[in-house]
Design an enzyme around this catalytic site. Structure first.
Site, mmCIF file in Angstrom:
data_model
loop_
_atom_site.group_PDB
_atom_site.id
_atom_site.type_symbol
_atom_site.label_atom_id
_atom_site.label_comp_id
_atom_site.label_asym_id
_atom_site.label_seq_id
_atom_site.Cartn_x
_atom_site.Cartn_y
_atom_site.Cartn_z
ATOM 1 N N CYS A 221 0.783 -1.276 0.037
ATOM 2 C CA CYS A 221 0.102 -0.038 -0.030
ATOM 3 C C CYS A 221 0.766 1.212 -0.091
ATOM 4 O O CYS A 221 1.944 1.268 0.713
ATOM 5 C CB CYS A 221 -1.032 0.132 1.328
ATOM 6 N N PRO A 222 0.354 2.222 -0.886
ATOM 7 C CA PRO A 222 -0.526 2.325 -1.695
ATOM 8 C C PRO A 222 -0.173 1.593 -3.167
ATOM 9 O O PRO A 222 -1.091 1.826 -4.170
ATOM 10 C CB PRO A 222 -0.814 3.937 -1.818
ATOM 11 N N GLY A 224 3.526 2.005 -4.679
ATOM 12 C CA GLY A 224 4.611 2.719 -5.427
ATOM 13 C C GLY A 224 5.586 1.389 -5.970
ATOM 14 O O GLY A 224 6.160 1.892 -6.960
ATOM 15 N N LYS A 306 15.360 -0.686 7.285
ATOM 16 C CA LYS A 306 15.346 0.584 8.030
ATOM 17 C C LYS A 306 16.348 0.627 9.039
ATOM 18 O O LYS A 306 16.618 -0.540 9.546
ATOM 19 C CB LYS A 306 13.876 0.748 8.734
#
EC number: 2.1.1.186
Length: 366
Positions: A221-222, A224, A306
């Site tokens: 989502c969304p 990319g 991350k």
């Protein structure tokens, strides 16, 4: 020439320095890193005079995570006279490079350097002509010869040197110039597009990013990252509890599965690609990626890790080592690459490609 300049994302100089010190040391090329916070570059100064050249020849550039570009340089040229900046630069490069294939006049990727970048672009044309006259550059551009670098750190102040076209970034300043597609659902789409450019040779795109392939996007989502797969005419399972962009659903190529990306298990056995950009602890993502690769649920994967606030290089190295150990334990041969891309922020992007299984009974992945 015993210094190597490494361009990096501003704010990640310490990570870039830790990495080059570690990896140069593994090859017994010893030295120390000069670091200035938020400068957008690091200088690794080797103790032995010829080790700068040895480092950029022998250490694969593709093995570096935090460097966008690198090149070996001599001493800093300072106080270049405004009426003739060219002569001292030509003098520094004569006898160092012969018949170079390309000239790049560059700066670090900082806000302070933007004005300087305008000068560099104008300065490139007359400097190129002078370097050709002096024999430092060939009379035509060629990818088969070294790249000549002139790196300005301030007005009238630059390093000069070279890199090898077979072991550097092909992009100016190490940054692919990509345009955001107006119909993409989010700017994150540029991360995956850049990853394709960095990790997959252009002459292999037709084979490895082919029409009709099946792909999975975890945490989609969304959409990319799904957008990049759809653009290459793949069939995509987009896995996320959040909604997908209607424009992607209208293509008929996307199946939206409202599930947790960590719990999803594929039912197809012919998935070529799995991509993942989920905001989660890097160790948890690394464990999930290893599970997909070990089980043969995909052939190639691109995913983001991350980064924590501290010890970022150590954390990434630990996660990559974990994935490698899992693959080794299960007899799976794979290529692993990681890079902090231009479009990444507090994260790095990892690409893993299963090549073949060394254990009998497993399908050859080539």
């Amino acid at each position: 020439m015993n210094k190597v300049v490494l361009l990096c994302r501003p704010g990640f100089e310490k990570e870039c320095a830790a990495e080059i010190t570690d990896k140069a040391g593994q090859r017994e090329i010893f030295g120390f890193a000069r670091v200035k916070e938020n400068a957008g570059y690091v200088i690794y100064e080797c103790y032995q005079p010829d080790d700068g050249d040895k480092l950029i020849r022998e250490l694969p550039f593709s093995s570096l995570i935090f460097a966008r570009q690198w090149f070996v340089v001599g001493e800093l040229l300072q106080h270049l006279p405004p009426e003739d900046r060219i002569t001292p630069i030509v003098g520094m490069l004569q006898g160092v490079v012969e018949k170079g294939g390309e000239l790049r006049v560059e700066v670090a990727d900082t806000n302070e350097s933007k004005e300087l970048l305008k000068f560099c672009r104008k300065f490139t044309v007359p400097l190129r002509a002078a370097l050709r006259d002096a024999g430092v550059l060939a009379n035509y551009e060629t990818p088969k010869r070294p790249v000549v670098h002139v790196f300005f750190i301030a007005p009238g102040c630059c390093y000069t040197g070279y890199s090898y076209s077979s072991n550097n970034s092909p992009f100016y300043m190490g940054i692919p110039r990509l345009k955001f597609p107006a119909d993409a659902p989010s700017r994150s789409t540029l991360k995956l597009e850049e990853a394709f450019h960095v990790f997959i040779p252009a002459d292999e795109w037709d084979e490895r990013l082919a029409n009709g392939m099946w792909a999975v996007d975890l945490g989609a989502c969304p959409g990319g990252w799904t957008y990049q797969l759809v653009k290459r005419n793949m069939w995509v399972y987009s896995v996320d509890n959040g909604p997908m962009a209607q424009s992607l659903m209208d293509t008929g190529q996307v199946t939206w599965l409202r599930e947790d990306g960590f719990k999803f298990r594929p039912t197809r056995s012919n998935i070529s690609w799995m991509v993942c950009d989920m905001v989660e602890k890097p160790a948890k993502v690394a464990a999930l990626m290893a599970q997909w690769l070990v089980n043969g649920w995909c052939r190639e994967t691109i995913f983001n890790l991350k980064l924590p606030m501290k010890k970022r290089y150590e954390e990434v190295s630990h996660n990559l080592a974990y994935i490698q150990a899992q693959l080794d334990e299960h007899g799976i041969n794979a290529q692993i690459q990681a890079r902090q891309l231009y479009h990444d922020r507090e994260e790095v992007t990892v690409h893993v490609r299963r090549i073949w299984a060394a254990v009998g009974g497993r399908r050859d992945e080539r």
